[in-house]
Design a protein around this motif. Structure first.
Motif, PDB file in Angstrom:
ATOM      1  N   ARG A 163      55.572  83.834  20.917  1.00 30.90           N
ATOM      2  CA  ARG A 163      56.587  82.960  21.497  1.00 30.90           C
ATOM      3  C   ARG A 163      57.481  82.366  20.409  1.00 30.90           C
ATOM      4  O   ARG A 163      58.708  82.302  20.555  1.00 30.90           O
ATOM      5  CB  ARG A 163      55.915  81.836  22.287  1.00 30.90           C
ATOM      6  N   LEU A 164      56.884  81.947  19.302  1.00 31.22           N
ATOM      7  CA  LEU A 164      57.664  81.393  18.194  1.00 31.22           C
ATOM      8  C   LEU A 164      58.598  82.440  17.604  1.00 31.22           C
ATOM      9  O   LEU A 164      59.759  82.147  17.278  1.00 31.22           O
ATOM     10  CB  LEU A 164      56.718  80.865  17.118  1.00 31.22           C
ATOM     11  N   LEU A 165      58.118  83.664  17.446  1.00 24.99           N
ATOM     12  CA  LEU A 165      58.951  84.743  16.907  1.00 24.99           C
ATOM     13  C   LEU A 165      60.113  85.060  17.846  1.00 24.99           C
ATOM     14  O   LEU A 165      61.244  85.285  17.401  1.00 24.99           O
ATOM     15  CB  LEU A 165      58.095  85.986  16.682  1.00 24.99           C
ATOM     16  N   LYS A 166      59.844  85.047  19.133  1.00 32.50           N
ATOM     17  CA  LYS A 166      60.893  85.333  20.116  1.00 32.50           C
ATOM     18  C   LYS A 166      61.961  84.255  20.102  1.00 32.50           C
ATOM     19  O   LYS A 166      63.166  84.544  20.134  1.00 32.50           O
ATOM     20  CB  LYS A 166      60.260  85.451  21.506  1.00 32.50           C
ATOM     21  N   ASP A 167      61.533  82.980  20.050  1.00 31.13           N
ATOM     22  CA  ASP A 167      62.501  81.878  20.018  1.00 31.13           C
ATOM     23  C   ASP A 167      63.348  81.921  18.753  1.00 31.13           C
ATOM     24  O   ASP A 167      64.561  81.673  18.789  1.00 31.13           O
ATOM     25  CB  ASP A 167      61.760  80.544  20.096  1.00 31.13           C
ATOM     26  N   ALA A 168      62.713  82.238  17.611  1.00 27.01           N
ATOM     27  CA  ALA A 168      63.460  82.307  16.358  1.00 27.01           C
ATOM     28  C   ALA A 168      64.476  83.447  16.386  1.00 27.01           C
ATOM     29  O   ALA A 168      65.601  83.308  15.882  1.00 27.01           O
ATOM     30  CB  ALA A 168      62.494  82.486  15.195  1.00 27.01           C
ATOM     31  N   LYS A 169      64.090  84.542  16.993  1.00 27.32           N
ATOM     32  CA  LYS A 169      64.999  85.699  17.084  1.00 27.32           C
ATOM     33  C   LYS A 169      66.221  85.361  17.919  1.00 27.32           C
ATOM     34  O   LYS A 169      67.346  85.781  17.604  1.00 27.32           O
ATOM     35  CB  LYS A 169      64.247  86.890  17.678  1.00 27.32           C
ATOM     36  N   LYS A 170      66.035  84.589  18.981  1.00 25.59           N
ATOM     37  CA  LYS A 170      67.169  84.186  19.822  1.00 25.59           C
ATOM     38  C   LYS A 170      68.166  83.347  19.036  1.00 25.59           C
ATOM     39  O   LYS A 170      69.378  83.432  19.262  1.00 25.59           O
ATOM     40  CB  LYS A 170      66.661  83.396  21.031  1.00 25.59           C
ATOM     41  N   ARG A 171      67.650  82.535  18.117  1.00 24.09           N
ATOM     42  CA  ARG A 171      68.529  81.673  17.316  1.00 24.09           C
ATOM     43  C   ARG A 171      69.032  82.360  16.057  1.00 24.09           C
ATOM     44  O   ARG A 171      69.791  81.760  15.288  1.00 24.09           O
ATOM     45  CB  ARG A 171      67.785  80.395  16.932  1.00 24.09           C
ATOM     46  N   GLY A 172      68.604  83.608  15.832  1.00 26.18           N
ATOM     47  CA  GLY A 172      69.035  84.322  14.647  1.00 26.18           C
ATOM     48  C   GLY A 172      68.422  83.794  13.369  1.00 26.18           C
ATOM     49  O   GLY A 172      69.045  83.870  12.303  1.00 26.18           O
ATOM     50  N   LYS A 173      67.204  83.256  13.447  1.00 25.94           N
ATOM     51  CA  LYS A 173      66.542  82.681  12.283  1.00 25.94           C
ATOM     52  C   LYS A 173      65.165  83.293  12.106  1.00 25.94           C
ATOM     53  O   LYS A 173      64.644  83.970  12.998  1.00 25.94           O
ATOM     54  CB  LYS A 173      66.426  81.160  12.426  1.00 25.94           C
ATOM     55  N   GLN A 174      64.579  83.015  10.956  1.00 31.30           N
ATOM     56  CA  GLN A 174      63.203  83.406  10.690  1.00 31.30           C
ATOM     57  C   GLN A 174      62.290  82.213  10.959  1.00 31.30           C
ATOM     58  O   GLN A 174      62.608  81.091  10.578  1.00 31.30           O
ATOM     59  CB  GLN A 174      63.044  83.856   9.233  1.00 31.30           C
ATOM     60  N   PRO A 175      61.164  82.410  11.645  1.00 30.92           N
ATOM     61  CA  PRO A 175      60.267  81.285  11.915  1.00 30.92           C
ATOM     62  C   PRO A 175      59.623  80.766  10.638  1.00 30.92           C
ATOM     63  O   PRO A 175      59.392  81.531   9.688  1.00 30.92           O
ATOM     64  CB  PRO A 175      59.225  81.894  12.860  1.00 30.92           C
ATOM     65  N   ASP A 176      59.341  79.491  10.600  1.00 27.45           N
ATOM     66  CA  ASP A 176      58.663  78.892   9.466  1.00 27.45           C
ATOM     67  C   ASP A 176      57.234  79.423   9.407  1.00 27.45           C
ATOM     68  O   ASP A 176      56.508  79.359  10.407  1.00 27.45           O
ATOM     69  CB  ASP A 176      58.653  77.370   9.621  1.00 27.45           C
ATOM     70  N   PRO A 177      56.800  79.973   8.282  1.00 23.28           N
ATOM     71  CA  PRO A 177      55.418  80.482   8.181  1.00 23.28           C
ATOM     72  C   PRO A 177      54.381  79.431   8.521  1.00 23.28           C
ATOM     73  O   PRO A 177      53.311  79.752   9.043  1.00 23.28           O
ATOM     74  CB  PRO A 177      55.313  80.922   6.718  1.00 23.28           C
ATOM     75  N   ARG A 178      54.678  78.164   8.252  1.00 29.45           N
ATOM     76  CA  ARG A 178      53.732  77.101   8.576  1.00 29.45           C
ATOM     77  C   ARG A 178      53.578  76.936  10.088  1.00 29.45           C
ATOM     78  O   ARG A 178      52.496  76.612  10.573  1.00 29.45           O
ATOM     79  CB  ARG A 178      54.184  75.794   7.919  1.00 29.45           C
ATOM     80  N   SER A 179      54.656  77.166  10.819  1.00 29.29           N
ATOM     81  CA  SER A 179      54.565  77.088  12.276  1.00 29.29           C
ATOM     82  C   SER A 179      53.682  78.200  12.817  1.00 29.29           C
ATOM     83  O   SER A 179      52.899  77.996  13.757  1.00 29.29           O
ATOM     84  CB  SER A 179      55.960  77.168  12.899  1.00 29.29           C
ATOM     85  N   LEU A 180      53.804  79.389  12.235  1.00 31.59           N
ATOM     86  CA  LEU A 180      52.969  80.508  12.665  1.00 31.59           C
ATOM     87  C   LEU A 180      51.501  80.258  12.355  1.00 31.59           C
ATOM     88  O   LEU A 180      50.614  80.625  13.143  1.00 31.59           O
ATOM     89  CB  LEU A 180      53.437  81.801  11.991  1.00 31.59           C
ATOM     90  N   GLU A 181      51.234  79.609  11.230  1.00 29.41           N
ATOM     91  CA  GLU A 181      49.848  79.294  10.882  1.00 29.41           C
ATOM     92  C   GLU A 181      49.310  78.182  11.787  1.00 29.41           C
ATOM     93  O   GLU A 181      48.167  78.258  12.265  1.00 29.41           O
ATOM     94  CB  GLU A 181      49.766  78.857   9.419  1.00 29.41           C
ATOM     95  N   ALA A 182      50.120  77.162  12.041  1.00 27.00           N
ATOM     96  CA  ALA A 182      49.680  76.055  12.892  1.00 27.00           C
ATOM     97  C   ALA A 182      49.466  76.492  14.337  1.00 27.00           C
ATOM     98  O   ALA A 182      48.727  75.840  15.081  1.00 27.00           O
ATOM     99  CB  ALA A 182      50.695  74.919  12.835  1.00 27.00           C
ATOM    100  N   ALA A 183      50.096  77.602  14.742  1.00 25.81           N
ATOM    101  CA  ALA A 183      49.930  78.110  16.100  1.00 25.81           C
ATOM    102  C   ALA A 183      48.501  78.558  16.379  1.00 25.81           C
ATOM    103  O   ALA A 183      48.137  78.781  17.534  1.00 25.81           O
ATOM    104  CB  ALA A 183      50.894  79.273  16.344  1.00 25.81           C
ATOM    105  N   LYS A 184      47.702  78.670  15.353  1.00 30.02           N
ATOM    106  CA  LYS A 184      46.304  79.084  15.522  1.00 30.02           C
ATOM    107  C   LYS A 184      45.401  77.914  15.908  1.00 30.02           C
ATOM    108  O   LYS A 184      44.204  78.120  16.161  1.00 30.02           O
ATOM    109  CB  LYS A 184      45.776  79.707  14.228  1.00 30.02           C
ATOM    110  N   TYR A 185      45.955  76.695  15.966  1.00 32.42           N
ATOM    111  CA  TYR A 185      45.112  75.513  16.150  1.00 32.42           C
ATOM    112  C   TYR A 185      45.678  74.601  17.241  1.00 32.42           C
ATOM    113  O   TYR A 185      46.881  74.593  17.518  1.00 32.42           O
ATOM    114  CB  TYR A 185      45.008  74.704  14.853  1.00 32.42           C
ATOM    115  N   ILE A 186      44.806  73.822  17.835  1.00 38.33           N
ATOM    116  CA  ILE A 186      45.167  72.692  18.676  1.00 38.33           C
ATOM    117  C   ILE A 186      44.888  71.432  17.867  1.00 38.33           C
ATOM    118  O   ILE A 186      43.774  71.250  17.370  1.00 38.33           O
ATOM    119  CB  ILE A 186      44.354  72.668  19.984  1.00 38.33           C
ATOM    120  N   LEU A 187      45.885  70.559  17.725  1.00 38.84           N
ATOM    121  CA  LEU A 187      45.767  69.349  16.922  1.00 38.84           C
ATOM    122  C   LEU A 187      45.967  68.132  17.813  1.00 38.84           C
ATOM    123  O   LEU A 187      46.999  68.000  18.482  1.00 38.84           O
ATOM    124  CB  LEU A 187      46.812  69.341  15.801  1.00 38.84           C
ATOM    125  N   LEU A 188      44.980  67.250  17.847  1.00 39.32           N
ATOM    126  CA  LEU A 188      45.045  66.038  18.639  1.00 39.32           C
ATOM    127  C   LEU A 188      44.796  64.826  17.753  1.00 39.32           C
ATOM    128  O   LEU A 188      43.883  64.834  16.929  1.00 39.32           O
ATOM    129  CB  LEU A 188      43.996  66.051  19.757  1.00 39.32           C
TER     130      LEU A 188
END
Length: 419
Positions: free
Chosen positions: A265-290
């Motif tokens: 989902r993050l990669l798809k959204d970044a592609k729509k905006r013509g940008k590269q996703p932040d690698p930290r966002s891709l790593e954080a996507a592996k976790y739930i943080l509360l």
């Protein structure tokens, strides 16, 4: 809870659900909604016209024709528009009174706490492609009903201060509410919170006041669930580490398919905006943080994650308001008329639920009908994560094994009830 115009043909039954201490005439005059008798003879007639227009989906012209045919009032639609615009604040007062009346029901509690969810939903005017109005809703999960409500324009931000708290409350909120200066007031009111957060939502510090390397802490998690004690930088410089707000950061590693779906989902959204996703966002996507202020000796990480899962109930409330009550069908562009329409729609929706006698049941963790008939010893355990964290809304489930979770299960024997 489908609202039909015929509801206004049973006016005595509808008016019986008005708050007993809400004087229609006095409040309408004090708010400037009803100042003189002309085409509309009293405040009750004005309310019937407002509910016909906003609550039952009639146009201004249809409302005037309905009122003429029923001998209720005789006026043209421009005159009705002017009256409704002036009545918007008064209708808002009535919504507040209805909610206050419902909130008199004794609150249910689990282990001495009351669960409340906070969220906002967008309402768009005709032709708009973005938010025009924002409805901020507090939802009491014990009784399955709205206990606080506020309507703002698009500039009304979502924050934890939209609710009024009491000692023993636990508020559940999504990541948009993780703001540094909104957390401490909740604790000062004697309440607690469980708020989802992102990797860059807050400036997280170590207990000694040094900056926390979040991704190092994430990679150091051996178990699927764990926690880290953190301090929150609230934007005030020169504060000693001991005076900083100390919270618990609950970490849960997602299942591989959940993490992969979020990364896609993050990669798809970044592609729509013509940008590269932040690698930290891709790593954080592996976790739930509360983030939570709940004490660790009473609420271990598994219980915090379990409690947060109940936040989905407020999404069901929004679904009822929009899909069933038609709150998303705003026909008015003029701000004053739009407010009147929204408030009238909410009045009818609340009364319709009262007449129906109960909130429609919907089991939040997606169990099938066969599972609903199982007792506590055989039914599937509750889902942990929000629907957004798993592909196809196929939620991962977590066993209720901790003390608080066991108490929650004993207090909630019926899996098909709102909570």
């Amino acid at each position: 809870m489908k609202i039909l115009p015929e509801i206004l043909d049973h006016w005595p039954e509808v008016s019986a659900h008005f708050p007993a201490d809400f004087d229609l005439e006095a409040t309408a005059r004090s708010r400037g909604a009803f100042t003189r008798k002309r085409e509309i003879k009293n405040a009750e007639t004005l309310l019937r016209l407002a509910l016909a227009y906003g609550g039952c989906g009639m146009s201004l012209r249809e409302t005037c024709a309905w009122a003429e045919a029923g001998g209720i009032a005789s006026l043209a639609d421009p005159s009705l528009l002017e009256r409704l615009c002036k009545a918007a604040p008064w209708l808002g007062d009535m919504v507040a009174a209805l909610i206050a009346e419902r909130a008199k029901v004794p609150a249910g509690r689990w282990a001495g706490y009351r669960l409340r969810a906070l969220d906002g939903t967008s309402i768009c005017r005709p032709g708009a492609d973005r938010t025009t109005w924002r409805l901020h809703v507090g939802y009491d999960l014990a009784v399955g009903q709205v206990d606080q409500l506020e309507l703002t324009d698009v500039h009304g931000a979502e924050n934890l201060q939209r609710l009024t708290y009491q000692p023993g409350d636990i508020v559940l909120a999504d990541r948009y509410y993780a703001r540094p200066r909104d957390l401490r007031p909740v604790i000062d009111a004697g309440a607690d919170f469980i708020v989802r957060t992102g990797w860059n939502s807050l400036r997280l510090l170590q207990p000694d006041g040094e900056l926390l390397d979040l991704f190092t802490a994430l990679s150091a998690q051996v178990e699927q669930e764990g926690e880290v004690q953190v301090r929150i930088h609230e934007g005030t410089e020169g504060v000693a580490p001991s005076a900083l707000l100390t919270l618990r950061l609950i970490i849960r590693r997602k299942e591989p398919e959940q993490a992969e779906a979020e990364q896609k989902r993050l990669l798809k959204d970044a592609k729509k905006r013509g940008k590269q996703p932040d690698p930290r966002s891709l790593e954080a996507a592996k976790y739930i943080l509360l983030l939570t202020s709940l004490p660790a000796n009473v609420f271990p990480p598994a219980d915090v994650l379990t409690l947060y899962r109940f936040r989905w109930q407020i999404e069901l409330a929004f679904k009822r308001f929009k899909s069933l009550a038609g709150l998303d069908k705003l026909p008015a562009i003029k701000p004053e008329l739009a407010r009147a329409w929204i408030y009238a729609r909410l009045i009818v929706a609340i009364i319709a639920e009262q007449i129906a006698g109960q909130v429609p049941d919907s089991f939040p963790s997606g169990l099938d009908n066969a599972a609903r008939g199982l007792d506590n010893t055989t039914r599937k355990p509750i889902a942990l994560a929000s629907h957004e964290d798993s592909p196809g809304h196929d939620l991962r489930r977590h066993s209720w094994t901790t003390p608080v979770a066991n108490r929650l299960r004993r207090l909630q024997p019926n899996p098909s009830s709102p909570l």
